[in-house]
Design an enzyme around this catalytic site. Structure first.
Site, PDB file in Angstrom:
ATOM      1  N   GLY A 290      -1.680   1.901   7.726  1.00 43.34           N
ATOM      2  CA  GLY A 290      -0.794   2.793   8.473  1.00 43.34           C
ATOM      3  C   GLY A 290      -1.503   4.136   8.608  1.00 43.34           C
ATOM      4  O   GLY A 290      -2.085   4.474   9.641  1.00 43.34           O
ATOM      5  N   ARG A 291      -1.508   4.862   7.500  1.00 45.35           N
ATOM      6  CA  ARG A 291      -2.063   6.214   7.470  1.00 45.35           C
ATOM      7  C   ARG A 291      -3.482   6.294   8.050  1.00 45.35           C
ATOM      8  O   ARG A 291      -3.774   7.176   8.856  1.00 45.35           O
ATOM      9  CB  ARG A 291      -2.085   6.679   6.012  1.00 45.35           C
ATOM     10  CG  ARG A 291      -2.449   8.138   5.823  1.00 45.35           C
ATOM     11  CD  ARG A 291      -2.576   8.468   4.333  1.00 45.35           C
ATOM     12  NE  ARG A 291      -1.549   7.866   3.518  1.00 45.35           N
ATOM     13  CZ  ARG A 291      -0.360   8.423   3.230  1.00 45.35           C
ATOM     14  NH1 ARG A 291      -0.085   9.629   3.662  1.00 45.35           N
ATOM     15  NH2 ARG A 291       0.519   7.780   2.484  1.00 45.35           N
ATOM     16  N   CYS A 359      17.501  25.877   5.099  1.00 43.81           N
ATOM     17  CA  CYS A 359      18.130  26.499   3.935  1.00 43.81           C
ATOM     18  C   CYS A 359      17.863  25.723   2.652  1.00 43.81           C
ATOM     19  O   CYS A 359      18.771  25.091   2.085  1.00 43.81           O
ATOM     20  CB  CYS A 359      19.624  26.632   4.169  1.00 43.81           C
ATOM     21  SG  CYS A 359      19.943  27.812   5.461  1.00 43.81           S
TER      22      CYS A 359
HETATM   23  N1  LLP Z   1       1.862  -2.383   3.642  1.00 45.49           N
HETATM   24  C1  LLP Z   1       2.908  -2.184   2.831  1.00 45.49           C
HETATM   25  C2  LLP Z   1       3.548  -3.339   2.182  1.00 45.49           C
HETATM   26  C3  LLP Z   1       3.368  -0.878   2.588  1.00 45.49           C
HETATM   27  O1  LLP Z   1       4.389  -0.694   1.768  1.00 45.49           O
HETATM   28  C4  LLP Z   1       2.733   0.221   3.220  1.00 45.49           C
HETATM   29  C5  LLP Z   1       3.194   1.581   3.006  1.00 45.49           C
HETATM   30  C6  LLP Z   1       1.639  -0.043   4.075  1.00 45.49           C
HETATM   31  C7  LLP Z   1       1.236  -1.345   4.251  1.00 45.49           C
HETATM   32  C8  LLP Z   1       0.891   1.050   4.772  1.00 45.49           C
HETATM   33  O2  LLP Z   1       0.255   1.898   3.864  1.00 45.49           O
HETATM   34  P1  LLP Z   1      -0.737   3.049   4.357  1.00 45.49           P
HETATM   35  O3  LLP Z   1      -1.980   2.366   4.907  1.00 45.49           O
HETATM   36  O4  LLP Z   1      -0.056   3.835   5.396  1.00 45.49           O
HETATM   37  O5  LLP Z   1      -1.008   3.840   3.133  1.00 45.49           O
HETATM   38  N2  LLP Z   1       5.744   8.134   3.008  1.00 45.49           N
HETATM   39  C9  LLP Z   1       4.570   8.126   2.168  1.00 45.49           C
HETATM   40  C10 LLP Z   1       3.806   6.834   2.270  1.00 45.49           C
HETATM   41  C11 LLP Z   1       4.659   5.612   1.987  1.00 45.49           C
HETATM   42  C12 LLP Z   1       3.892   4.322   2.132  1.00 45.49           C
HETATM   43  C13 LLP Z   1       4.812   3.159   2.091  1.00 45.49           C
HETATM   44  N3  LLP Z   1       4.160   1.893   2.237  1.00 45.49           N
HETATM   45  C14 LLP Z   1       3.695   9.324   2.529  1.00 45.49           C
HETATM   46  O6  LLP Z   1       4.081  10.083   3.408  1.00 45.49           O
HETATM   47  O7  LLP Z   1       2.644   9.536   1.931  1.00 45.49           O
END
Ligand code: LLP
Length: 432
Positions: A290-291, A359
């Site tokens: 994702g990120r 706030c």
């Molecule tokens: N696969 C699964 C099963 C996941 O739970 C996640 C993210 C991903 C893939 C994607 O992960 P990435 O490549 O994006 O790290 N809101 C938090 C991040 C939460 C991630 C949740 N799971 C933040 O803003 O850092």
């Protein structure tokens, strides 16, 4: 090459378009600004890394669910990782191939599982009750479901506790002690379930490739065990989680290429790269970034409302806030901040907390940042805002969710999401 850079005269630009100029041409409120070519480049980096492997790049929609961005990722060949029925519906609207989609989650609802079964997406089994629900969904849909077992390998991702998922006490996945129970349960439902692979996801913002490789080693061992019982499993899903350089420190962080190909020369000498592991077992590899696909393609563009001092603290107050971008407030996350235009030659540099108008004392975008004292109305960006920023935005204090724009290949700026309006909000009460 990265989409955000400085022009020779000191202006922040996105793909050679000055952010200051974009600010003047769009509506006067915080907005997200993306680079479409940067999204393409990020996908290409994964494709290059995966050359020679059968693989699916399953983009984690939770990171950013803008329809235009999803359509672009789909056109580049990505699949999608979903955690709700609505994310699945959105993926279908964006045209994703259901056979490249994976439905994940520790609390998947029966209705959503029925939709997943009908559409033929992969479903990860997360628990005993989840398995029961998947069986029930298969019967309702009249379709056999391709399932992966989400195994929680207990590898420490070395990240903030809120974004760690693969530890043994996590709410996600199953522990290996229970593996046999799940294999027996799958065997007991030959008409409903076809076990096709194993999945793990360790956490997010991971910056060490060893962590992925350690997990991959454990996972192929589980796959060996599963195959030894006669299951024809072909998929290894190693999840997402690769981090990015939020600090803009110039530190060398692992890239997709390193994730797949780096062989440790230190303490884990005996471990081979993910590529070798996958090839040695003749597996298809699924990854779920994702990120690392979307974070660095975007910044939140804000205007300075004013500057104030209280006690020993200096504050820059901007129009954006924790409502638009909650990561600093929620995870104490660092996101790089800078002004979009060069300061006047003798501008004083001070240490500021960059805060919004909400706030809450938790409403900050950055703490103790060195900045030239900005003028009222100056543009200020929060970088690396493509992942988990807009998708986590709220309407707290009735700050309506911001619009999104991207810069296209030819340098034109296009709106890719309307801003939310007060009228949108009032619609929730129509006819009550
Ligand atoms: N696969 C699964 C099963 C996941 O739970 C996640 C993210 C991903 C893939 C994607 O992960 P990435 O490549 O994006 O790290 N809101 C938090 C991040 C939460 C991630 C949740 N799971 C933040 O803003 O850092």
């Amino acid at each position: 090459e990265h989409c955000f850079s400085k022009s020779s005269d000191g202006f922040l630009q996105c793909e050679n378009v000055k952010v200051q100029d974009i600010m003047e041409s769009v509506e006067r409120r915080p907005f997200y600004l993306y680079s479409k070519p940067q999204i393409t480049r990020n996908v290409e980096a994964y494709k290059d890394a995966l050359q020679g492997l059968n693989s699916i790049i399953g983009y984690a929609i939770k990171a950013n669910n803008n329809l235009k961005i999803l359509e672009h990722l789909r056109s580049l060949g990505c699949g999608a990782v979903l955690v709700s029925g609505n994310e699945l519906r959105l993926a279908l609207r964006a045209g994703f191939d259901p056979t490249k989609c994976i439905f994940n989650g520790n609390g998947k609802l029966l209705d959503d599982l029925v939709l997943a079964a009908q559409e033929g997406v992969f479903v990860n089994i997360d628990s005993e009750f989840d398995l029961e629900n998947i069986v029930a969904a298969s019967r309702i849909a009249g379709k056999k479901v391709n399932v992966l077992l989400r195994i929680n390998p207990d590898v420490d991702p070395q990240v903030h506790a809120y974004v760690a998922t693969g530890n043994k006490n996590s709410k996600f996945g199953i522990r290996n002690e229970k593996l046999q129970w799940f294999l027996d349960a799958v065997k007991a439902h030959p008409d409903e379930l076809k076990l096709v692979g194993a999945h793990c996801h360790l956490g997010s913002t991971i910056t060490k490739v060893d962590i992925f490789r350690d997990a991959a080693v454990l996972m192929v061992n589980y796959i060996d065990e599963i195959r030894a019982q006669g299951f024809e499993v072909d998929y290894l899903n190693i999840g997402g989680g690769l981090g990015i350089d939020y600090y803009h420190s110039g530190a060398v962080l692992p890239k997709p290429m390193n994730l797949i190909d780096t062989v440790s020369i230190s303490s884990f000498k005996q471990f081979c790269a993910v590529r070798e592991l996958v090839l040695s077992r003749n597996l298809n590899l699924i990854i779920e970034p994702g990120r690392s696909l979307i974070a660095n393609t975007c910044c939140l563009v804000n205007r300075v409302t004013g500057v104030k001092t209280n006690g020993t603290k200096n504050f820059v107050v901007i129009d954006g806030s924790m409502a638009e971008l909650i990561r600093p407030s929620l995870y104490d996350a660092y996101q790089h901040i800078e002004l979009v235009s060069p300061p006047p030659p003798n501008a004083e540099v001070s240490t500021f907390d960059v805060v919004g108008p909400v706030c809450e004392s938790a409403d900050f975008l950055g703490k103790e940042r060195e900045l030239p004292t900005p003028a009222k109305g100056a543009g200020l960006v929060v970088h690396d805002a493509g992942a988990y920023c807009m998708s986590m935005a709220s309407t707290y204090n009735l700050k309506m969710r911001p619009p999104e724009y991207w810069v296209e290949e030819d340098g034109s700026v296009a709106k890719i999401r309307h801003s939310e309006t007060f009228e949108d909000h009032m619609r929730f009460f129509d006819g009550l």
